[in-house]
Structures are given as C-alpha cells and as structure tokens.
Enzyme design. Structure first.
Site, PDB file in Angstrom:
ATOM      1  N   LYS A 122      77.032  17.856  21.663  1.00 20.51           N
ATOM      2  CA  LYS A 122      77.562  18.717  22.498  1.00 20.51           C
ATOM      3  C   LYS A 122      78.867  18.224  23.309  1.00 20.51           C
ATOM      4  CE  LYS A 122      75.764  21.905  26.230  1.00 20.51           C
ATOM      5  NZ  LYS A 122      74.854  22.489  26.773  1.00 20.51           N
ATOM      6  N   GLY A 135      85.834  23.446  24.212  1.00 19.03           N
ATOM      7  CA  GLY A 135      85.150  22.579  23.129  1.00 19.03           C
ATOM      8  C   GLY A 135      84.470  21.340  23.830  1.00 19.03           C
ATOM      9  N   ASP A 269      71.346  34.388  23.911  1.00 17.97           N
ATOM     10  CA  ASP A 269      72.024  32.992  23.182  1.00 17.97           C
ATOM     11  C   ASP A 269      71.593  31.714  23.720  1.00 17.97           C
ATOM     12  OD1 ASP A 269      73.572  34.058  25.458  1.00 17.97           O
ATOM     13  OD2 ASP A 269      74.652  32.218  25.206  1.00 17.97           O
ATOM     14  N   ASP A 279      69.781  24.460  26.041  1.00 17.86           N
ATOM     15  CA  ASP A 279      71.196  24.738  26.699  1.00 17.86           C
ATOM     16  C   ASP A 279      70.805  24.351  28.316  1.00 17.86           C
ATOM     17  OD1 ASP A 279      72.477  25.061  24.667  1.00 17.86           O
ATOM     18  OD2 ASP A 279      73.209  26.896  24.871  1.00 17.86           O
TER      19      ASP A 279
END
Ligand code: AMP
Ligand code: MG
Length: 518
Positions: A122, A135, A269, A279
């Site tokens: 990540k 990103g 998501d 997450d």
C-alpha cells in the site's frame, strides 16, 4: 527468501489487455498489471514476526536486502506479476463508479502450511485506478494501518494483516486537514497480507456495467478458492455464498462493537468479501462509550459511519452486494431472506455479546433491559469503554463499585447525584443478576478478562508513535506493537497504556479526529 508462489488469481481471471499504466476506465477485466514505483532510499521500520512465520519466512529473510527491495516495490519476486484490481463502490450511500486499487499493488500469492496468502503493497505508486491521487502513502497513515491490523488480529477480530512497514525515502505532499495547507510528509509503504483483498465493490463494478460474464467468472473463482465447502457453482451455491458473506460480515462487525472499534469509512469498496476488516484509514477506538461517535471528520455532519450505526451499515452494504449478485440468481426472495436473517441474527448476537461482556451465561428475559440501562448510563457522562468493561470483572458487590467509575469517568465534576443514583441502581441490579449465575466468580473474572481487552490502540497512542517516528524514533512503534500482541493479558509493565486518554489529546488532530487524507 523462498516463497511457494501460486499464481491462481492472475491465471484464472482476465487481465486488462492494456499494459500501460495510465489512468482510465478499465473494462472486461478483474485487474491490470502494474509495476510498483522505484523508491529513492527505502528502509525498513518494523516487521511482524508472527506474519513472517505464517508465510514461511525467517527473521534472516526479513533483514535481507531482497526483502526490503520487494516490500518497498524496488524489486519483483521471480515468476510473479504485480497487479492492481478494478473495483467500484458505494461511498457514503452513493454509487461512486470505478475506484480500484489506486495505491495498492498486489505482489504475489503464496502458499504455506496449507494457507493461501496474497501479499500487497500500500503506497507503492500509481495504477490505472489512481484517479486524481498519487498512489503514495504517508508515514502517519501507514503506522496506523500497520499497528492496528496486527492489534486487531491479536484481539481476535477478523482482519487483513500487516507484514512490514517501511520508509520510501521520498517526500509526499498532503493537505492533511483539507484546509488548503499542503505540506510534505515522509512517504511510507506497508506490505499487507490476506487470503484475498477482494471487496464487495469488485462484484458491484461488473454488475453495474452489466458484464455478467465477468461477474460470474469472479464469483466462481471466489467460491472455489475461499468458499470451497459450497461446492460447484449453481444458483443455489450463489445464494449460499451470499449467506456466508452476510454471516462473516455480521461476525466482523459484532467484533468491532465488542472492542469499541469504529472503522470510519464503511463504503462498499472497503468491505472485504471474506469478512475481514480492511483499509485502515480514519478509524478510531471509542474512549468515552458513545453510539454517536465517529473519528472521521469527512463524516462529521451525518455521522453515517458512527459506532452505533455500524451493524446497520453492514446490512446496507450487503444489500448492495445482493443487488450485484442478483443477475446470477435471478430471484430476489432468497437474497431478501438472508438480509432478514442478518437483522434477526444481529439482535441475537448483540445481546449475546453484551451478556458475555457482563459475564452472564444463563438466560434471563430481563437481560435486554439490564443492558439497555447500562448503555444509557455509560452515555450519561463521558465514561471510558475499555476501562469500564475491563474493571467490571473485578466487581464483587454493589457496596463496592466506585473503583470502576473512578477509573473510567473522564470528568468527576460531571458525576452528579442524578448520575450517581443511576449507577447505584444499575449496579444493584447487576449484583442481583450475578447471583443467578452458577459460575465460580474467579472463573467468571477470567472469562470476562479474555473477552474485554485491557489494551487497545487508543487514538492518542498511535499519534504519539507517529510524532516520535516523524522525528526518526521508532521505539514507540515497537513498544505498542508488543503491548498489543497480548491485549487480554495483564502486562503490568505496560500499565501506563491502560489509562484514559490524556486531556492534551482531546482535540488534537490524529487523536480525536482524522480526515481521509493519507
Ligand atoms: P479509501 O478511502 O482509502 O478506501 O480510498 C478510496 C479510493 O481512493 C480507492 O480506490 C483508493 O485506491 C483510492 N485512493 C486513496 N488514496 C489514494 C492515493 N493517494 N492515490 C491514488 N488513489 C488513492
Ligand atoms: Mg479503500
């Protein structure tokens, strides 16, 4: 460093035919191949030895240059092809279109001890799904994900895991408070691990695009690999698949409620198809017990994802997944029945969970009232959830309960006569209720202490570790990591972490409120 690499995901599922790493809508495929970004000066901050072992790696692997290079994206393990997944999602109640792994890159799948794992970075750079983001990830949010995912694992809450935390050596620009004041922060990468990182949103994206062929391919793959007990794909299997996901999701959320964890961004998501907490963004831990609390400043107005709303949001999210799977089933009734069962099971499990927190095992029809009254009392004035329930195991009689409140109430000035009378009354009922229990008080205490954690990752604790780490000192990360490995143990040497949030942290950014900026 030897891994037993399996490439089942990329072998079985269709890849994006466009190999360019440009931001775009990606159709007809489950993922896009992508290379992690090279980092300028990577260094390892911490490794989870527990997770390392599960992958069949050794401590000497973890100190090798190869490990560092792979876990920061600077090298690729032989015979593997990193990729980012396509998914969509409902964010704060609205369909948000294609999202995808905007800053997560799956490195490889490996098998050890009969368990499949996907290893993912990540913060390793842009992918076709990065939309307007870079990103990348900053150190503060990476520390939070790293510490919390391992802490949740040791609490017994279903979760993705963390393997390593590294600095990239690069700077990342962030507007932490979304107030127009951007600043450079240290870039970091977390390598995280789970059997799969598939989300509800992976299924939703195909359904919304009416791409039933890929929806079926993905669902069949998921069942074969992660729900093999359901058997060959069929309409009935898809229904049972949905049932399993609903059960796992409910179980996960009940576990959040038990330990006082608030996810903060329960968009579809961010809902794992395996019922894992996934997450870690602007999550938080309840300090004062408060059904209305959320740590996420982005959700400050409606508090959609507040503590008390998490179980209902789980249901709402499952509703979206049911819609996504509907084309494979073509019948609404069985899906609706499962959603109905979720509601009923939630009621039952919630009662059971609270009873266990109170050390109650026998049946009594008045228990729901006893629990309701407790929850009301806990919210009269700010009362620390973790400390209250942990000390409750030491309760013996209604003539002596003040030590629990003295330790868990934040502002003694608020402890009015009215509040005191309500607690007096509740503890008397609780004492009477405990007399109905046959269990030896000593055993009850042990059971309660194995259910009500002593140590959780309080928001200010993570922030202290972040502040030190930003100055280059990682010892607090290591200390918290170690305390949180035994959340139910007494660990007197770490007693200082069994304490109410200090006053300085009440309104400090990162301690009481967090934005999605990460
Ligand atoms: P989150 O709120 O972190 O779950 O992210 C929602 C979506 O935004 C996901 O598709 C993420 O991959 C993407 N995203 C979040 N942060 C970034 C970033 N810095 N760069 C690119 N994509 C991001
Ligand atoms: Mg996400």
């Amino acid at each position: 460093m030897n891994l037993n690499v399996k490439n089942s995901f990329i072998t079985a599922l269709p890849a994006d035919s466009n190999a360019e790493n440009t931001r775009r809508q990606v159709y007809n495929s489950v993922y896009s191949y992508v290379h992690p970004k090279q980092t300028s000066n990577p260094s390892l901050i911490h490794t989870s030895l527990e997770m390392l072992k599960k992958l069949g790696l050794t401590t000497s692997d973890a100190t090798s240059k190869k490990f560092l290079d792979i876990m920061t994206g600077n090298a690729i393990y032989p015979e593997t092809k990193p990729f980012a997944m396509a998914y969509g999602g409902h964010q704060f109640g609205n369909w948000a279109g294609q999202l995808g792994d905007g800053r997560a890159i799956n490195l490889f799948e490996t098998e050890y001890d009969n368990q499949r794992w996907m290893v993912q970075l990540k913060g390793a750079g842009e992918t076709p799904y990065s939309r307007s983001g870079d990103g990348l990830a900053v150190l503060r949010s990476s520390i939070r994900e790293y510490l919390c995912s391992e802490a949740m694992y040791h609490l017994g809450v279903p979760t993705t895991r963390a393997l390593s935390l590294s600095l990239t050596g690069d700077q990342v620009l962030r507007d932490m408070l979304y107030d127009g004041n951007s600043a450079y922060e240290k870039g970091a990468v977390v390598s995280r691990v789970a059997p799969s990182f598939l989300r509800f949103g992976n299924f939703e994206l195909f359904a919304v695009r009416n791409d039933i062929e890929n929806l079926k391919t993905l669902t069949d793959y998921t069942i074969e690999k992660f729900y093999p007990e359901l058997g060959e794909p069929s309409k009935e299997t898809y229904i049972q698949f949905f049932r399993k996901v609903a059960e796992k999701t409910l179980h996960m959320i009940m576990e959040w409620q038990r330990v006082g964890f608030v996810h903060g961004v329960m968009n579809t998501d961010n809902m794992s198809i395996l019922g894992l907490t996934i997450d870690y963004g602007p999550y938080g831990w309840l300090e004062g017990f408060d059904f209305g609390w959320t740590p996420n400043t982005t959700d400050r107005q409606h508090k959609r994802y507040r503590y008390g709303n998490q179980p209902s949001i789980g249901l709402w999210n499952l509703y979206q997944l049911a819609n996504a799977l509907y084309p494979l089933i073509d019948e609404a009734a069985p899906l609706q029945a499962i959603l109905q069962d979720y509601k009923a099971d939630y009621g039952k499990q919630s009662l059971e969970m609270m009873k266990q927190k109170l050390g109650l095992e026998t049946e009594n029809e008045r228990d729901p009232y006893l629990i309701q009254e407790l929850e009301d009392n806990l919210q009269l004035i700010e009362t620390d959830m973790t400390i209250f329930f942990r000390l409750l195991s030491g309760f013996e009689s209604a003539s002596n309960y003040k030590f629990i409140l003295n330790a868990s109430i934040y502002n003694p000035d608020e402890y009015s006569e009215e509040v005191s009378a309500k607690w007096e009354s509740w503890f008397q009922k609780y004492e009477k209720r405990l007399h109905e229990e046959a269990l030896d008080p000593y055993l009850r205490k042990e059971k309660m202490n194995a259910y009500n954690p002593k140590y959780v990752l309080r928001n200010y604790m993570a922030q202290m570790a972040i502040d030190e780490a930003n100055k280059g000192d990682y010892s607090l990360i290591d200390e918290l990591f170690n305390v949180l490995k035994h959340p139910y143990g007494e660990q007197p040497e770490y007693q200082k972490w069994f304490a109410k949030r200090p006053e300085w942290a009440r309104h400090k950014v990162g301690c009481s409120m967090l934005s999605c900026s990460s």
